[in-house]
Design a protein around this motif. Structure first.
Motif, PDB file in Angstrom:
ATOM      1  N   PRO A  39       4.881 -14.567   8.563  1.00 48.79           N
ATOM      2  CA  PRO A  39       3.496 -14.144   8.799  1.00 48.79           C
ATOM      3  C   PRO A  39       2.897 -13.420   7.600  1.00 48.79           C
ATOM      4  CG  PRO A  39       5.046 -12.880  10.152  1.00 48.79           C
ATOM      5  CD  PRO A  39       5.808 -14.011   9.569  1.00 48.79           C
ATOM      6  N   GLY A  40       1.701 -13.855   7.238  1.00 48.27           N
ATOM      7  CA  GLY A  40       0.947 -13.197   6.181  1.00 48.27           C
ATOM      8  C   GLY A  40       1.250 -13.637   4.771  1.00 48.27           C
ATOM      9  N   ILE A  41       2.335 -14.375   4.556  1.00 46.85           N
ATOM     10  CA  ILE A  41       2.712 -14.771   3.198  1.00 46.85           C
ATOM     11  C   ILE A  41       1.926 -16.013   2.791  1.00 46.85           C
ATOM     12  CG2 ILE A  41       4.599 -15.530   1.705  1.00 46.85           C
ATOM     13  CD1 ILE A  41       6.515 -13.886   3.340  1.00 46.85           C
ATOM     14  N   ASP A  57       4.596  -5.269   5.871  1.00 50.40           N
ATOM     15  CA  ASP A  57       4.974  -4.513   7.076  1.00 50.40           C
ATOM     16  C   ASP A  57       5.305  -5.448   8.236  1.00 50.40           C
ATOM     17  OD1 ASP A  57       5.484  -2.415   8.747  1.00 50.40           O
ATOM     18  OD2 ASP A  57       3.382  -2.007   9.201  1.00 50.40           O
ATOM     19  N   HIS A  58       6.340  -6.260   8.062  1.00 49.37           N
ATOM     20  CA  HIS A  58       6.802  -7.139   9.132  1.00 49.37           C
ATOM     21  C   HIS A  58       8.299  -6.946   9.319  1.00 49.37           C
ATOM     22  CE1 HIS A  58       3.143  -9.352   9.934  1.00 49.37           C
ATOM     23  NE2 HIS A  58       2.977  -9.561   8.639  1.00 49.37           N
ATOM     24  N   GLY A  59       8.706  -6.856  10.592  1.00 46.82           N
ATOM     25  CA  GLY A  59      10.116  -6.751  10.916  1.00 46.82           C
ATOM     26  C   GLY A  59      10.635  -8.030  11.529  1.00 46.82           C
ATOM     27  N   VAL A  60      11.903  -8.004  11.930  1.00 44.43           N
ATOM     28  CA  VAL A  60      12.557  -9.194  12.469  1.00 44.43           C
ATOM     29  C   VAL A  60      11.837  -9.702  13.709  1.00 44.43           C
ATOM     30  CG1 VAL A  60      14.680 -10.079  13.492  1.00 44.43           C
ATOM     31  CG2 VAL A  60      14.803  -8.582  11.486  1.00 44.43           C
ATOM     32  N   ALA A  61      11.463  -8.803  14.619  1.00 47.36           N
ATOM     33  CA  ALA A  61      10.803  -9.234  15.859  1.00 47.36           C
ATOM     34  C   ALA A  61       9.482  -9.928  15.568  1.00 47.36           C
ATOM     35  CB  ALA A  61      10.583  -8.040  16.782  1.00 47.36           C
ATOM     36  N   ASP A  62       8.720  -9.406  14.606  1.00 48.85           N
ATOM     37  CA  ASP A  62       7.448 -10.039  14.230  1.00 48.85           C
ATOM     38  C   ASP A  62       7.671 -11.474  13.772  1.00 48.85           C
ATOM     39  OD1 ASP A  62       6.154  -7.581  14.605  1.00 48.85           O
ATOM     40  OD2 ASP A  62       6.481  -7.000  12.521  1.00 48.85           O
ATOM     41  N   PRO A 131      12.763   5.385   1.777  1.00 49.18           N
ATOM     42  CA  PRO A 131      12.207   5.218   3.124  1.00 49.18           C
ATOM     43  C   PRO A 131      10.817   4.596   3.147  1.00 49.18           C
ATOM     44  CG  PRO A 131      13.250   7.362   2.900  1.00 49.18           C
ATOM     45  CD  PRO A 131      13.223   6.761   1.530  1.00 49.18           C
ATOM     46  N   ALA A 132      10.047   4.762   2.089  1.00 51.66           N
ATOM     47  CA  ALA A 132       8.703   4.183   2.047  1.00 51.66           C
ATOM     48  C   ALA A 132       8.734   2.660   2.074  1.00 51.66           C
ATOM     49  CB  ALA A 132       7.963   4.658   0.803  1.00 51.66           C
ATOM     50  N   ASN A 133       9.870   2.083   1.691  1.00 50.88           N
ATOM     51  CA  ASN A 133       9.976   0.624   1.670  1.00 50.88           C
ATOM     52  C   ASN A 133      10.027   0.018   3.064  1.00 50.88           C
ATOM     53  OD1 ASN A 133       9.960   0.454  -1.128  1.00 50.88           O
ATOM     54  ND2 ASN A 133      12.191   0.581  -1.288  1.00 50.88           N
ATOM     55  N   ARG A 134      10.154   0.837   4.070  1.00 52.53           N
ATOM     56  CA  ARG A 134      10.138   0.319   5.443  1.00 52.53           C
ATOM     57  C   ARG A 134       8.794  -0.314   5.796  1.00 52.53           C
ATOM     58  NH1 ARG A 134      13.447   1.503   9.896  1.00 52.53           N
ATOM     59  NH2 ARG A 134      12.489   0.989  11.898  1.00 52.53           N
ATOM     60  N   ARG A 135       7.749   0.077   5.115  1.00 48.88           N
ATOM     61  CA  ARG A 135       6.401  -0.409   5.434  1.00 48.88           C
ATOM     62  C   ARG A 135       5.802  -1.249   4.316  1.00 48.88           C
ATOM     63  NH1 ARG A 135       3.993   2.510   9.563  1.00 48.88           N
ATOM     64  NH2 ARG A 135       2.520   0.766   9.549  1.00 48.88           N
ATOM     65  N   ARG A 136       6.621  -1.694   3.372  1.00 49.46           N
ATOM     66  CA  ARG A 136       6.062  -2.479   2.275  1.00 49.46           C
ATOM     67  C   ARG A 136       7.063  -3.524   1.790  1.00 49.46           C
ATOM     68  NH1 ARG A 136       5.822   2.573  -2.005  1.00 49.46           N
ATOM     69  NH2 ARG A 136       8.056   2.687  -2.506  1.00 49.46           N
ATOM     70  N   ALA A 137       6.547  -4.448   0.978  1.00 51.58           N
ATOM     71  CA  ALA A 137       7.390  -5.495   0.409  1.00 51.58           C
ATOM     72  C   ALA A 137       8.052  -4.989  -0.871  1.00 51.58           C
ATOM     73  CB  ALA A 137       6.560  -6.736   0.119  1.00 51.58           C
ATOM     74  N   VAL A 138       9.257  -5.491  -1.106  1.00 49.47           N
ATOM     75  CA  VAL A 138      10.071  -5.063  -2.239  1.00 49.47           C
ATOM     76  C   VAL A 138      10.504  -6.295  -3.025  1.00 49.47           C
ATOM     77  CG1 VAL A 138      12.157  -3.832  -2.939  1.00 49.47           C
ATOM     78  CG2 VAL A 138      10.901  -3.109  -0.893  1.00 49.47           C
ATOM     79  N   ALA A 139      10.400  -6.238  -4.339  1.00 51.44           N
ATOM     80  CA  ALA A 139      10.809  -7.350  -5.195  1.00 51.44           C
ATOM     81  C   ALA A 139      12.196  -7.087  -5.781  1.00 51.44           C
ATOM     82  CB  ALA A 139       9.796  -7.547  -6.315  1.00 51.44           C
ATOM     83  N   GLY A 171      10.557  -4.959   3.483  1.00 51.24           N
ATOM     84  CA  GLY A 171      11.765  -4.143   3.506  1.00 51.24           C
ATOM     85  C   GLY A 171      12.252  -3.816   4.899  1.00 51.24           C
ATOM     86  N   ARG A 172      11.359  -3.896   5.900  1.00 50.66           N
ATOM     87  CA  ARG A 172      11.722  -3.434   7.240  1.00 50.66           C
ATOM     88  C   ARG A 172      12.952  -4.130   7.824  1.00 50.66           C
ATOM     89  NH1 ARG A 172       7.889  -3.721  12.465  1.00 50.66           N
ATOM     90  NH2 ARG A 172       6.270  -3.422  10.883  1.00 50.66           N
ATOM     91  N   PRO A 173      13.127  -5.464   7.656  1.00 54.85           N
ATOM     92  CA  PRO A 173      14.336  -6.081   8.223  1.00 54.85           C
ATOM     93  C   PRO A 173      15.634  -5.462   7.722  1.00 54.85           C
ATOM     94  CG  PRO A 173      12.750  -7.777   7.685  1.00 54.85           C
ATOM     95  CD  PRO A 173      12.207  -6.494   7.118  1.00 54.85           C
ATOM     96  N   LEU A 174      15.653  -5.017   6.476  1.00 51.11           N
ATOM     97  CA  LEU A 174      16.871  -4.401   5.958  1.00 51.11           C
ATOM     98  C   LEU A 174      17.134  -3.049   6.617  1.00 51.11           C
ATOM     99  CD1 LEU A 174      16.344  -5.408   2.245  1.00 51.11           C
ATOM    100  CD2 LEU A 174      18.264  -6.126   3.686  1.00 51.11           C
ATOM    101  N   PHE A 175      16.088  -2.279   6.896  1.00 52.29           N
ATOM    102  CA  PHE A 175      16.260  -1.020   7.625  1.00 52.29           C
ATOM    103  C   PHE A 175      16.737  -1.303   9.051  1.00 52.29           C
ATOM    104  CE2 PHE A 175      13.538   0.356   4.195  1.00 52.29           C
ATOM    105  CZ  PHE A 175      13.903   1.668   3.957  1.00 52.29           C
ATOM    106  N   GLU A 176      16.162  -2.332   9.678  1.00 52.84           N
ATOM    107  CA  GLU A 176      16.547  -2.669  11.050  1.00 52.84           C
ATOM    108  C   GLU A 176      18.004  -3.095  11.121  1.00 52.84           C
ATOM    109  OE1 GLU A 176      12.148  -4.123  12.643  1.00 52.84           O
ATOM    110  OE2 GLU A 176      13.520  -5.575  11.750  1.00 52.84           O
TER     111      GLU A 176
END
Length: 263
Positions: A39-41, A57-62, A131-139, A171-176
């Motif tokens: 989604p969104g890419i 800001d997308h996680g596994v469930a999204d 922790p800020a990477n939970r809500r953003r994309a990481v390269a 980044g959120r899937p990695l935190f999850e």
């Protein structure tokens, strides 16, 4: 008779267009394949790289819900094929009864997998150390891609794949995944359904991002289910096995497995 749909799901740091050789091979084999984006890419690597704020800001469930909606619009229940976190997502789709079968290629760990190899922690730390990477994309940097994806390749091929296919990733899937066995259900998979379709797991023997211990742990989650779960091992392959010079070996093994199961 209409061809069986196949839905390809990529994982972190790769764009959906990296599946194109697989799409062409599966189409030649008589399937109706598609490789939707998360989604969104945006639709291309070049469009996605400059705008990570649109999809960070997308996680596994999204992502699983996004693909579930796509599947509901297909003319028939598909086979689903996923790599890395895509491999986790296709297991969730199979567990929801939305797929005829699933191929999970070196899949990210589901809730309940206890193995934590140091190399996997090193790859995940690219995101989870901040922790800020939970809500953003990481390269990834080229060196990080070389460590996590291209370690079984020449330096030149790793660099070429990095330039061709990589994008920033949520980044959120990695935190999850990191917190799955403490809190949260985002990475949970229904492993008990006796009526689900067949599942194939693959394990790359040189994979640092999803080492074989994680895949074996995933297989153990299904040990009480009478439904078919099988593992194919590729001893000399790393996490790049879906996109590198040896992709066809993995793709053909997946096709052969589907054919053996009448799919």
């Amino acid at each position: 008779m209409n061809p069986t749909p196949v839905v390809f799901v990529h994982g972190l740091w790769l764009h959906s267009t990296s599946w194109q050789p697989w799409v062409e091979l599966f189409r030649e084999a008589g399937y109706a394949p598609i490789a939707p984006e998360w989604p969104g890419i945006p639709d291309t690597v070049a469009e996605a790289r400059p705008v990570p704020e649109r999809y960070g800001d997308h996680g596994v469930a999204d992502v699983t819900d996004h693909f579930a909606e796509i599947i509901r619009g297909l003319p028939a229940k598909p086979v689903v094929v996923g790599h890395s976190f895509g491999g986790l997502i296709v297991q969730q789709l199979l567990g929801r009864g939305l797929a005829r079968a699933a191929v999970a290629i070196d899949p990210a760990p589901a809730k309940g997998v206890l193995a934590l190899p140091l190399s996997a922690l090193r790859v995940a730390s690219v995101a989870v150390r901040n922790p800020a990477n939970r809500r953003r994309a990481v390269a990834l940097t080229p060196a990080q891609f070389r460590y996590g994806f291209g370690n079984a390749l020449t330096e030149r091929e790793s660099a070429e794949l990095y330039e061709k296919w990589t994008i920033p990733t949520p980044g959120r899937p990695l935190f999850e995944a990191a917190l799955a066995n403490l809190v949260g259900t985002a990475t949970r998979v229904d492993t008990s359904d006796p009526g689900r379709g067949p599942l194939l797991l693959t394990a790359g023997g040189r994979d640092r991002t999803v080492p074989p211990a994680i895949v074996e742990g995933t297989a153990r989650l299904y040990r009480k289910s009478p439904a078919t779960t099988e593992v194919i091992r590729f001893p000399d392959r790393g996490h790049s096995l879906t996109i590198d010079h040896g992709w066809r070996e993995v793709a053909q093994a997946s096709l052969d497995w589907l054919h053996r199961h009448g799919l």
